[in-house]
Design a protein around this motif. Structure first.
Motif, PDB file in Angstrom:
ATOM      1  N   LEU A 152     116.580  50.222 -63.549  1.00  0.00           N
ATOM      2  CA  LEU A 152     114.968  49.917 -63.312  1.00  0.00           C
ATOM      3  C   LEU A 152     114.726  49.278 -64.200  1.00  0.00           C
ATOM      4  N   PHE A 153     113.374  48.160 -63.854  1.00  0.00           N
ATOM      5  CA  PHE A 153     113.742  47.148 -64.440  1.00  0.00           C
ATOM      6  C   PHE A 153     111.836  46.953 -64.440  1.00  0.00           C
ATOM      7  N   PHE A 198     118.175  49.832 -57.896  1.00  0.00           N
ATOM      8  CA  PHE A 198     117.280  48.949 -57.640  1.00  0.00           C
ATOM      9  C   PHE A 198     115.689  49.063 -58.336  1.00  0.00           C
ATOM     10  N   ILE A 199     115.478  49.612 -58.841  1.00  0.00           N
ATOM     11  CA  ILE A 199     113.193  49.739 -58.799  1.00  0.00           C
ATOM     12  C   ILE A 199     112.852  49.137 -59.815  1.00  0.00           C
ATOM     13  N   TYR A 200     112.102  48.281 -59.703  1.00  0.00           N
ATOM     14  CA  TYR A 200     112.109  47.001 -59.336  1.00  0.00           C
ATOM     15  C   TYR A 200     110.141  46.981 -59.639  1.00  0.00           C
ATOM     16  N   VAL A 201     109.485  46.722 -61.521  1.00  0.00           N
ATOM     17  CA  VAL A 201     107.965  47.069 -61.157  1.00  0.00           C
ATOM     18  C   VAL A 201     107.587  45.441 -61.035  1.00  0.00           C
ATOM     19  N   THR A 202     106.423  45.023 -60.215  1.00  0.00           N
ATOM     20  CA  THR A 202     105.375  43.789 -60.963  1.00  0.00           C
ATOM     21  C   THR A 202     104.598  43.663 -60.131  1.00  0.00           C
ATOM     22  N   LYS A 251     101.997  51.801 -61.847  1.00  0.00           N
ATOM     23  CA  LYS A 251     103.294  51.317 -61.045  1.00  0.00           C
ATOM     24  C   LYS A 251     104.349  51.379 -62.608  1.00  0.00           C
ATOM     25  N   SER A 252     104.004  50.948 -63.680  1.00  0.00           N
ATOM     26  CA  SER A 252     104.379  51.376 -65.012  1.00  0.00           C
ATOM     27  C   SER A 252     105.026  52.812 -65.492  1.00  0.00           C
ATOM     28  N   THR A 253     104.186  53.304 -65.553  1.00  0.00           N
ATOM     29  CA  THR A 253     104.213  55.140 -66.075  1.00  0.00           C
ATOM     30  C   THR A 253     105.254  55.550 -64.816  1.00  0.00           C
ATOM     31  N   LEU A 254     104.429  55.522 -63.651  1.00  0.00           N
ATOM     32  CA  LEU A 254     106.087  56.260 -62.554  1.00  0.00           C
ATOM     33  C   LEU A 254     107.636  55.950 -63.028  1.00  0.00           C
ATOM     34  N   LEU A 255     107.919  54.725 -63.212  1.00  0.00           N
ATOM     35  CA  LEU A 255     109.114  53.949 -63.755  1.00  0.00           C
ATOM     36  C   LEU A 255     109.158  54.983 -64.832  1.00  0.00           C
ATOM     37  N   ARG A 256     108.453  54.578 -66.103  1.00  0.00           N
ATOM     38  CA  ARG A 256     108.455  55.702 -67.164  1.00  0.00           C
ATOM     39  C   ARG A 256     108.815  57.080 -66.751  1.00  0.00           C
TER      40      ARG A 256
END
Lengths: 383, 278, 314
Positions: A174-175, A205-209, A42-47
């Motif tokens: 992006l969070f 907002f795109i929020y990774v958690t 998920k973090s990779t997708l955000l990046r």
């Protein structure tokens, strides 16, 4: 405000594939949470969306234009990092000013000594100051602007980081797990604040958690990722109630959904712990798994029985852990009335409604079941 | 695509610059090996060539060993550096343990002295220490080379910082087992401090193997010379006439440390970087 | 531990406290002193005593082997300040420090940044640049001397290829000091590189990403915004360390030039050595040492002042 489209995003590091073809559209003004266990990509997708990491295949579109190969700074997105990534040598004010100075000042105007005496720089600095003060007032950090990050508490740093993202009015925020460094109490508080912020900004907002509770409580939509794949996308209630995959069902909800081994008989009826349910499936016969949420287990009466092995009293509610007779399986049931809790070691019978059953095939995919008599759907699942 | 080509262009520039710098860094070593491999006729030629036409490294080495007792000088280097290191540890470890883990009156004052001692450069105390050794009658001997360095305030400081991170429970457990305070230093603290002792050891050995100032001051006798002193004397005797042998001797002197460094680079870099803290 | 034992004993048998406590405490009370005694003794004998001694000696006319010494006040300092050689040595030392510190610091920083800016061959480059730090300086000084040989040396040989007639570097009073500076930079750059590399590694990667998103799109902008400010504590540290080390320059001077030609490479420690150990004028040598100590103290003060300031945003 922007509509972000991802088409067939793949990403591999050396030989390992982290993202295996992700398609997702994030609507304008939406609060979308990318949620999944750690290491799911998920973090990779955000990046990839931010441009910090180039994708191996696929394309990212922001408001209809493809941004592949465009620098992060040119995508006009803002990002709040897990560690906040505040510049330690700059005051809160200067931290918030960085994105504005980088954009509004020319290279010459940014020069340390020469730049400050240029009249154009002074003019720009005035508007920058006004912009920052407005945002700071909104975030209630006006009194902290002259402090260095080291002099701020975790929650205050968080606000400065959000402020730095807000000042330049990006098309989307992006969070990356921004609350995970805060203590539990503050985290719950910041959840509410971020959700409120989203309502007032009406921005994307795109929020990774990795915290499903965070995702469930804040977002308008959830995208559950597991092992580099988007497994299910939908509103929080829909994901909770109608998981399309056993892994989604198990990831969302606390305590976890009860998963029991079951079987589809040759006549299509479903059998659990030796009892035949009033449910049929059109799937071929074979093993399956039956999921039932803790709050859907009804204690005190019914064909199933188990021994109480543990009771967790949370005050407002309690969870009773049952060891099933003759099976290794364990069940958790929610009890709303904490004044009447069973003793440990006592035996309890229980049951569940037919519409509480979520069945999954051996591969973990959801299988549809139909109650034998549609009009009696509220009745007990057992004959 | 543009990003990719940009990256590879930058990567090329990076390598070009680093290789250019590396050539400058390595040139003296290359020149040393090249000269040590040349016969005198090629050394004294104005024409530039790195690879000798007639390979004479062996002859030059033989000549170097014949003109100077290089084996003895290397042995002196080993004796001096090892004695210094062993004594430094023997003196510093108990003191570091007391400073880190025991409470006693004057502890803070002593630690302040240690911190102050770190600031004193070795050249500053040379004259009085020389006079003291002269008074003791130990000049021109191993004692004169070793004695002034048996105390390493930096070593005490380093070990003390390391010991502070050793859990008190470990020491209390040792006391419960009936080990004396002195026994704790060697049987509990030393094994725990092996990484720090190793780093300090490298720091100490490198510093004293390469030291020129102090041996120059206290030594007179030829047979006691340490490697740097030996090279300097060799140079005074042979420079201008016998560069091949001189370069061969220089090679022999720097070889032990360089070989050790190439075998354990990480540890060496860590150990030497300690000098920075000093 | 002894305290605990005493309290427990005290609760059980109050009367026996003093005796028991005394017995139990004595060894533990003395042990620390036993443990620090060798270190303390040697410290006083080899470090602090001599330090006081050097200051005291600088006010005497002591000469090694002389039967007596007498207190002559500031006469050594008067002689020193009236001596042209002292001023030459001081000037040369400052020139050396003024060239080697900026040279070795910026070279170290540049190498570290270049190595860290890519991923390939990092450890190979690090090893190569660190080699001069490891090599015995005296041996390498001798090698440099031959490299700088006016006739058969590599440097002038290369210059000849370009049609330039190189000077006799170490024998020419206008170039000798600068040749020593070059050797000093060559030797110290790798050491500084290692310190800078450690500093660079400790900068969080997310700061660069934040900078990238904030609009710092050029490498220079990111250097200005993140690398340089975050490296500042390391940089001041490296500057001061290099300063202290180059103030101590002696090895190359003693073996290559002996301060010559015509005092053009005379430096403080070399003067101290000649006065104190060749002419055995211990008192005068001590006075030179005190001047040297003054400079080291100044650098140390700067270092701790800057370290305090750096700690504010650590």
């Amino acid at each position: 405000m922007a509509r972000i489209e991802l088409k067939g995003i793949r990403k591999s590091f050396d030989a390992t594939e982290v993202l295996g073809g992700v398609d997702l559209t994030i609507e304008n003004g939406e609060f979308l949470s990318l949620v999944g266990p750690s290491g799911c990509g998920k973090s990779t997708l955000l990046r990839v969306i931010a441009g910090l990491e180039p994708q191996s295949a696929g394309e990212v579109t922001i408001d209809g234009s493809v941004v592949d190969g465009i620098r992060p700074s040119a995508r006009n997105l803002a990002m709040v990092f897990q560690s906040y990534a505040l510049y330690p040598h700059l005051s809160a004010f200067d931290n918030m000013a960085v994105p504005l100075r980088m954009r509004r000042l020319s290279t010459i105007e940014r020069l340390p000594l020469l730049g400050t005496i240029l009249p154009s720089r002074r003019r720009e600095e005035r508007t920058i100051r006004a912009d920052i003060e407005k945002i700071a007032a909104q975030l209630e950090i006006s009194h902290l602007l002259q402090r260095k990050p080291a002099q701020l508490s975790g929650g205050q740093r968080q606000r400065v980081a959000v402020g730095r993202a807000m000042v330049r009015q990006p098309v989307a925020f992006l969070f990356d797990e921004p609350l995970s460094n805060l203590d539990a109490k503050l985290r719950v508080h910041m959840r509410a604040e971020l959700a409120e912020l989203h309502r007032s900004l009406r921005s994307t907002f795109i929020y990774v958690t990795h915290d499903q509770a965070e995702a469930m409580t804040m977002s308008s939509r959830l995208a559950v990722m597991i092992a580099g794949e988007l497994v299910q996308v939908g509103r929080p209630a829909e994901i909770y109630d109608n998981p399309r995959d056993a892994r989604v069902a198990e990831f969302v909800g606390s305590p976890k959904i009860n998963m029991m081994p079951g079987r589809i008989r040759d006549d299509g009826r479903i059998e659990v712990f030796g009892h035949v349910l009033r449910l049929t499936s059109s799937q071929p016969s074979g093993n399956c798994r039956i999921g039932i949420r803790p709050e859907r287990i009804e204690l005190g009466g019914g064909p199933f029985s188990g021994a109480v092995v543990h009771v967790e009293n949370m005050g407002a509610e309690a969870f009773v852990h049952l060891g099933l007779n003759g099976a290794d399986a364990r069940l958790v049931a929610r009890v709303n009335d904490v004044r009447r809790l069973p003793d440990i070691g006592s035996h309890l019978s229980f049951n569940f409604a037919a519409d509480a059953v979520r069945a999954f095939n051996s591969a973990g995919k959801r299988i549809d079941v139909t109650a034998e008599q549609a009009e009696r759907i509220r009745e007990r699942a057992i004959v | 695509m543009t990003a990719l080509t940009k990256i590879s262009i930058w990567s090329m520039i990076r390598h070009v610059l680093l290789i250019a710098g590396a050539i400058v860094m390595l040139l003296p070593f290359v020149w040393m090996i090249s000269t040590a491999s040349k016969p005198p006729s090629e050394v004294f030629s104005s024409e530039l060539h790195l690879i000798p036409r007639h390979f004479a490294l062996w002859e030059n080495l033989q000549m170097a060993f014949a003109k100077a007792n290089l084996w003895r000088f290397l042995l002196n280097g080993v004796i001096v550096t090892v004695s210094i290191f062993v004594l430094q540890v023997l003196v510093a470890l108990p003191a570091a343990y007391a400073l880190a883990k025991l409470r006693f009156i004057g502890r803070n004052a002593l630690f302040a002295l240690v911190l102050f001692g770190i600031l004193i450069p070795p050249q500053a105390t040379a004259i009085p220490v020389f006079l003291l050794l002269h008074r003791l009658g130990v000049l021109d001997g191993y004692a004169a080379l070793v004695l002034p360095f048996t105390i390493s305030v930096f070593g005490i400081f380093l070990m003390r910082q390391f010991f502070r991170n050793v859990p008190d429970d470990l020491i209390d457990a040792a006391r419960m087992d009936g080990i004396s305070e002195f026994g704790i230093v060697w049987r509990v603290m030393l094994p725990a401090a092996i990484p720090a002792v190793t780093a300090f050891g490298i720091f100490s050995v490198v510093a004293h193997w390469n030291d020129y100032f102090w041996p120059l001051i206290v030594l007179n006798s030829e047979h006691l010379r340490t490697p740097p002193l030996a090279v300097a004397h060799f140079r005074n005797a042979e420079a201008g006439t016998n560069y091949g042998a001189l370069m061969a001797a220089a090679m022999v002197i720097i070889a032990p440390l360089l070989v050790a460094f190439l075998l354990a680079q990480r540890r060496f870099v860590e150990g030497i970087a300690l000098t920075g803290i000093k | 531990m002894s305290d605990n034992a005493a309290t427990i004993g005290g609760l059980a048998v109050p009367i026996s406290i003093p005796k028991r406590a005394a017995q139990r405490r004595n060894p533990l009370l003395l042990t620390p002193y036993g443990l620090v005694a060798p270190a303390l003794t040697l410290m006083l004998m080899m470090l602090l005593g001599p330090l006081a001694g050097v200051i005291a000696l600088s006010f005497t006319d002591y000469q090694l082997g002389a039967p007596s010494l007498s207190w002559i006040g500031l006469a050594n300092y008067h002689e020193m300040f009236g001596d042209r050689v002292f001023w030459t040595a001081l000037r040369n030392t400052l020139v050396y420090v003024g060239i080697v510190v900026p040279g070795a610091v910026s070279a170290g920083l540049a190498i570290a940044l270049l190595i860290q800016s890519g991923t390939s061959l990092r450890s190979l480059y690090r090893t190569i640049y660190f080699l001069p730090v490891m090599a015995t300086l005296i041996a390498m000084a001798v090698v440099w001397e031959f490299m700088l040989h006016p006739q058969f040396g590599l440097v002038n040989g290369v210059l000849r290829e370009f049609g330039i007639a190189g000077p006799s570097w170490l024998q020419d009073r206008s170039t000798a000091l600068y040749a020593l500076c070059a050797i000093g930079i060559w030797q110290a750059a790798g050491f500084n590189m290692v310190l800078f590399l450690a500093g660079l590694v400790s900068i969080p990667k997310q700061l660069y990403e934040a900078a990238e998103i904030d609009g710092a799109s050029s490498a220079w902008a990111r250097f200005r915004l993140v690398t340089w400010p975050l490296l500042r504590p390391v940089t001041t540290f490296v500057v001061v360390i290099s300063g202290i080390r180059s103030f101590q320059v002696f090895d190359t001077v003693h073996v290559l030039t002996k301060g010559g030609p015509s005092k053009s490479t005379e430096v403080l420690i070399h003067s101290m050595y000649t006065e104190g150990f060749e002419f055995f004028r211990s008192g005068y040598g001590a006075a030179l040492t005190v001047v040297f100590l003054g400079f080291i103290l100044l650098l140390t003060l700067i270092k701790s002042r800057l370290a305090d300031r750096g700690a504010q945003y650590a």
